[in-house]
Design a protein around this motif. Structure first.
Motif, PDB file in Angstrom:
ATOM      1  N   VAL A 347      10.558  43.922  58.733  1.00 37.48           N
ATOM      2  CA  VAL A 347      11.551  43.446  59.776  1.00 37.48           C
ATOM      3  C   VAL A 347      12.241  44.484  60.709  1.00 37.48           C
ATOM      4  O   VAL A 347      12.507  44.459  61.639  1.00 37.48           O
ATOM      5  N   ILE A 348      12.596  45.934  59.905  1.00 38.61           N
ATOM      6  CA  ILE A 348      12.658  46.910  60.707  1.00 38.61           C
ATOM      7  C   ILE A 348      11.819  48.153  60.408  1.00 38.61           C
ATOM      8  O   ILE A 348      11.759  49.033  59.516  1.00 38.61           O
ATOM      9  N   PRO A 349      10.862  48.205  61.202  1.00 44.05           N
ATOM     10  CA  PRO A 349       9.876  49.314  60.966  1.00 44.05           C
ATOM     11  C   PRO A 349      10.169  50.698  61.058  1.00 44.05           C
ATOM     12  O   PRO A 349      11.062  50.864  62.075  1.00 44.05           O
ATOM     13  N   PRO A 350      10.144  51.601  60.518  1.00 43.52           N
ATOM     14  CA  PRO A 350      10.512  52.900  60.317  1.00 43.52           C
ATOM     15  C   PRO A 350       9.873  53.689  61.605  1.00 43.52           C
ATOM     16  O   PRO A 350      10.445  54.454  62.278  1.00 43.52           O
ATOM     17  N   LEU A 351       8.803  53.097  62.000  1.00 47.75           N
ATOM     18  CA  LEU A 351       8.040  53.894  62.842  1.00 47.75           C
ATOM     19  C   LEU A 351       7.312  52.548  63.792  1.00 47.75           C
ATOM     20  O   LEU A 351       6.373  52.053  63.188  1.00 47.75           O
ATOM     21  N   GLN A 352       7.633  52.473  65.116  1.00 49.72           N
ATOM     22  CA  GLN A 352       7.250  51.263  65.648  1.00 49.72           C
ATOM     23  C   GLN A 352       5.724  51.372  66.046  1.00 49.72           C
ATOM     24  O   GLN A 352       4.984  50.124  66.048  1.00 49.72           O
TER      25      GLN A 352
END
Length: 472
Positions: A347-352
């Motif tokens: 849902v919220i990737p630490p690195l895109q």
């Protein structure tokens, strides 16, 4: 301040860049992918850095192609390869059609991120380091679990117990940097660890921004943090050199690198050693810190998920004798807890995403990607795709209970360049999760924390929680 700085740069460079931009063909004679280069010189970098990353990618996939589109980022013509097939193609052609590439800000912060002319040798050097006896072999992880356990419990006792509310992100920076510097550098001075946490936080925030070292900007603070960290590592090296001269064996990655050669047989300079250890530490703390921060948010919002994790962790806690530390066997039992963390990172990737550079012309989906162009792949093209993950905006850890096909679950990348520290990250995240749910229940104070939705998902105002101690 940074958007204003960007706008000034646009005005200053537009006239010159118009000439330069138009002078380059950008492969006009070739069948280039659909897309837009945006503004001359600046391209679409402004939107890429400052706007919502998911919208940046999904909007262009809808407008141009769901498989590939062109853009212009960090002063470079760039193609974005989308979806599982895009990442599979990159993984299969690592060192053949493309090589690693880093934006200017990253290369200024880390000398080891500068191009060497041989990406294969560079990657072998990275793997050589992490397979060192004192790093993340299976034997090392056994010892690390005990150290991480002790550091984590002490962290809660010092910074959480007796508090009615805490700011999670800053405390997780302190914990994860403390673990990394303890295990990689042998650093145990808590005052120094606190300073390191602040400096490394600035470095991590400066990896994908405008590379202008101006006081008060994100990159200015990052470069200041880099110099402070390098200076501190140099001091540690001098201390370790004295002990090594007396016959002490290397006990951490820093001392190991000081006495060992790289794969080519070359002895590393002090600056190279310090730079690489700084890079390893940044990688080791940044993603776990972000993932665990948002795990705290989602567990507060989903009490049924919290309770299931707590049940799993309390069962493990009940199997331990007083004073026992968590073992690798305990970590392997935390299956639901790990699925929750995988869902957080979806849902919220630490690195895109990650960048590559085309080593020669190649064809993808019928389009030509010219030599020298940059290639970008992002998890946004997978994680929010309803054809891959049903109801992608819903937080649902059960979606990871079954077998996940290759190239769909990518929090640590994949292929030859999969993150070599993924087991290290998994270990420290699950140890933290074990203790936080056995010690506490919590509620969110800022219900919708503002998130910088760029390459790194940073909570701009932190994530504040109200604590309640649990009965043990």
């Amino acid at each position: 301040m940074e958007p204003l700085l960007f706008s000034i740069c646009v005005i200053v460079f537009t006239l010159v860049s118009l000439f330069v931009y138009n002078a380059k063909s950008h492969g006009k004679s070739k069948n280039l992918p659909p897309g837009s280069f945006g503004w001359p010189f600046i391209g679409e970098t402004y939107e890429f850095i400052f706007s919502n990353h998911d919208k940046f990618i999904s909007g262009r996939m809808q407008n141009y192609s769901s498989k590939i589109f062109k853009t212009h980022l960090y002063g470079q013509p760039t193609v974005v390869l989308c979806g599982p097939s895009g990442h599979k193609f990159i993984a299969a052609n690592e060192g053949k059609l493309m090589t690693a590439w880093r934006p200017t800000a990253t290369r200024k912060l880390f000398q080891s991120a500068m191009p060497t002319g041989d990406s294969i040798v560079s990657r072998q050097s990275e793997i050589h380091l992490v397979r060192a006896p004192v790093f993340i072999t299976q034997e090392a992880l056994v010892a690390y679990a005990s150290v991480m356990d002790g550091v984590t419990k002490h962290h809660f006792e010092t910074h959480w117990f007796g508090k009615s509310q805490v700011e999670v992100f800053s405390l997780l920076e302190l914990l994860t940097v403390g673990i990394a510097t303890r295990l990689f550098m042998g650093l145990q001075d808590l005052d120094c660890v606190a300073k390191m946490a602040k400096w490394f936080g600035h470095i991590a925030q400066g990896l994908h921004v405008l590379p202008y070292e101006i006081p008060g900007t994100t990159f200015g603070r990052a470069m200041k943090g880099k110099r402070a960290v390098m200076n501190e590592i140099m001091k540690l090296m001098n201390e370790k050199r004295e002990r090594l001269a007396k016959g002490e064996m290397p006990t951490d990655i820093l001392s190991y690198m000081m006495v060992s050669a790289d794969p080519s047989g070359k002895i590393r300079s002090d600056e190279e050693v310090a730079d690489k250890v700084m890079g390893l530490t940044t990688a080791a703390f940044n993603s776990p810190c972000i993932a665990l921060t948002f795990a705290m948010k989602y567990l507060a919002e989903n009490p049924q998920v919290y309770q299931r994790i707590r049940d799993e962790q309390m069962e493990i806690a009940a199997s331990k004798e007083p004073g026992d530390t968590l073992s690798l066997n305990d970590i392997q039992r935390m299956k639901y807890s790990w699925n929750v963390l995988l869902e957080v990172m979806r849902v919220i990737p630490p690195l895109q995403g990650t960048f590559r550079e085309a080593m020669s012309d190649f064809t993808y989906d019928g389009y030509t990607v010219p030599k020298g162009w940059k290639v970008y792949w992002t998890v946004s093209s997978i994680n929010k795709d309803p054809k891959i993950f049903t109801e992608p905006d819903k937080f649902d850890p059960t979606r990871f209970e079954g077998e996940i096909p290759p190239f769909l679950n990518m929090p640590f990348g994949g292929g030859p360049r999969i993150c070599p520290g993924k087991d290290f990250a998994k270990l420290q995240m699950l140890i933290y999760l074990h203790y936080v749910v056995t010690f506490f229940k919590w509620q969110l104070i800022n219900l919708n924390p503002k998130v910088l939705a760029a390459m790194n998902a940073l909570p701009l105002d932190g994530v504040w929680v109200r604590l309640q101690r649990c009965a043990q």
